[in-house]
Scaffold this motif. Sequence first.
Motif, short mmCIF file in Angstrom:
data_model
loop_
_atom_site.label_atom_id
_atom_site.label_comp_id
_atom_site.label_asym_id
_atom_site.label_seq_id
_atom_site.Cartn_x
_atom_site.Cartn_y
_atom_site.Cartn_z
N TRP A 113 45.75 44.63 40.01
CA TRP A 113 46.08 45.41 41.21
C TRP A 113 45.85 44.57 42.46
O TRP A 113 46.70 44.53 43.35
CB TRP A 113 45.23 46.70 41.25
N GLY A 114 44.72 43.90 42.51
CA GLY A 114 44.42 43.07 43.68
C GLY A 114 45.42 41.93 43.83
O GLY A 114 45.85 41.61 44.94
N ASP A 115 45.79 41.31 42.74
CA ASP A 115 46.77 40.23 42.81
C ASP A 115 48.09 40.75 43.38
O ASP A 115 48.69 40.12 44.24
CB ASP A 115 47.03 39.65 41.41
N ARG A 116 48.51 41.90 42.93
CA ARG A 116 49.80 42.43 43.37
C ARG A 116 49.78 42.94 44.81
O ARG A 116 50.73 42.75 45.55
CB ARG A 116 50.23 43.61 42.48
N HIS A 117 48.68 43.59 45.17
CA HIS A 117 48.70 44.27 46.47
C HIS A 117 47.98 43.53 47.58
O HIS A 117 48.22 43.78 48.74
CB HIS A 117 48.15 45.68 46.31
N LEU A 118 47.07 42.65 47.22
CA LEU A 118 46.31 41.97 48.26
C LEU A 118 46.64 40.47 48.34
O LEU A 118 46.42 39.86 49.37
CB LEU A 118 44.81 42.16 48.02
N HIS A 119 47.11 39.90 47.26
CA HIS A 119 47.42 38.47 47.26
C HIS A 119 48.77 38.25 46.57
O HIS A 119 48.84 37.52 45.59
CB HIS A 119 46.37 37.69 46.47
#
Lengths: 172, 172
Positions: A113-119
């Motif tokens: 999720w973090g890879d997709r939405h934050l980075h």
Amino acid sequence: MGRPGSVRTATKLHGMPKEAQPRECSIADTLDLVGERWSLLVIRELSHGVRRFDGIVLNTGASRDILTARLRKLEAAGIIRRERYSDHPVRFEYHLTPAGVELCDVLITLMRWGDRHLHPDDPPVRWQHSCGEVLDAMVICRHCGGEARVGAHSPTGRGVKAGNTPHMETAE
Amino acid sequence: MGRPGSVRTATKLHGMPKEAQPRECSIADTLDLVGERWSLLVIRELSHGVRRFDGIVLNTGASRDILTARLRKLEAAGIIRRERYSDHPVRFEYHLTPAGVELCDVLITLMRWGDRHLHPDDPPVRWQHSCGEVLDAMVICRHCGGEARVGAHSPTGRGVKAGNTPHMETAE
DNA sequence: CAAGAGGGTTGGAGTTTCCAACTAACCCAA
DNA sequence: TTGGGTTAGTTGGAAACTCCAACCCTCTTG
């Protein structure tokens, strides 16, 4: 730690406080064990192969006293194991138990999720899967192999309560 | 909220405090948004179709002031949307955005872990998958379809640091 | 008009967390 | 032997966060 209440005596003064009745739920129960700050990062470090107190302090940024408390709690929950690797200067290191290894599924979904939405352009860490490709994770239903996603399904069981499902959309 | 430090001036008194240098990591970044107490339970409620303030209070047990803070933060992060459903008594309800729906993957893996390790015989909530079966989730690698699990892979990228991987086992 | 319902605020007490320093037990090097 | 370094924690005090219960304001319903 742990939620307090259970059965409180309803004082009911000016508008019946409407007793909270938290849903029975494995999500909440799991979060009671690993949901405090730092706990999941400890598990991340162990999964990266960092097993010692100072290494975990260094890589997470947790303060030492809190880290001690988290390690004790995770150990009591059977998620990590403390192992003595030196006797004379008594020294320990920490390992994931099989239950701890299973928690990595949670880490993977958080990371995705973090890879997709934050980075979106530059994931800070890439895991290489055993197939050789960079791991791109997905949660599926074991029975049909199709993508699992809560919004599309309907829950049943003890933890489900009537009367608070105003209108059921698939979100958005 | 948010981790403080970044570059502190190393005071170095009696034993070089050995500056914490938290790993760059999407797991930590995601937890900064949704890792506080109650946030994931709010998302759980929205995914169950409960969209109103009082319903969320009731089903989670969060106190109202904290819930207000969590809702604002999740909204600011683009995970939920606040929508006015009545004008004259001004009233709102909350919805998951597409990014919020994707967080359900995290909930599913948390639930699966709790079902397996804390309620092996009687999961409190069962989700029915669209295929008709009770959802039993699994995290796989999108490329090969094989089970994903961190312990078995090796990470690369900015967030990976040298020198703190004493001995790499597949855990246990 | 009094009682709700809905969606919050507010104040004060209680609990956690943070930070930096300190300890204890051993090893090594000069 | 003095001095440092490593490891795994403790400790004390200040700062931050949570909890709880009550209160507010605006409708709507009886």
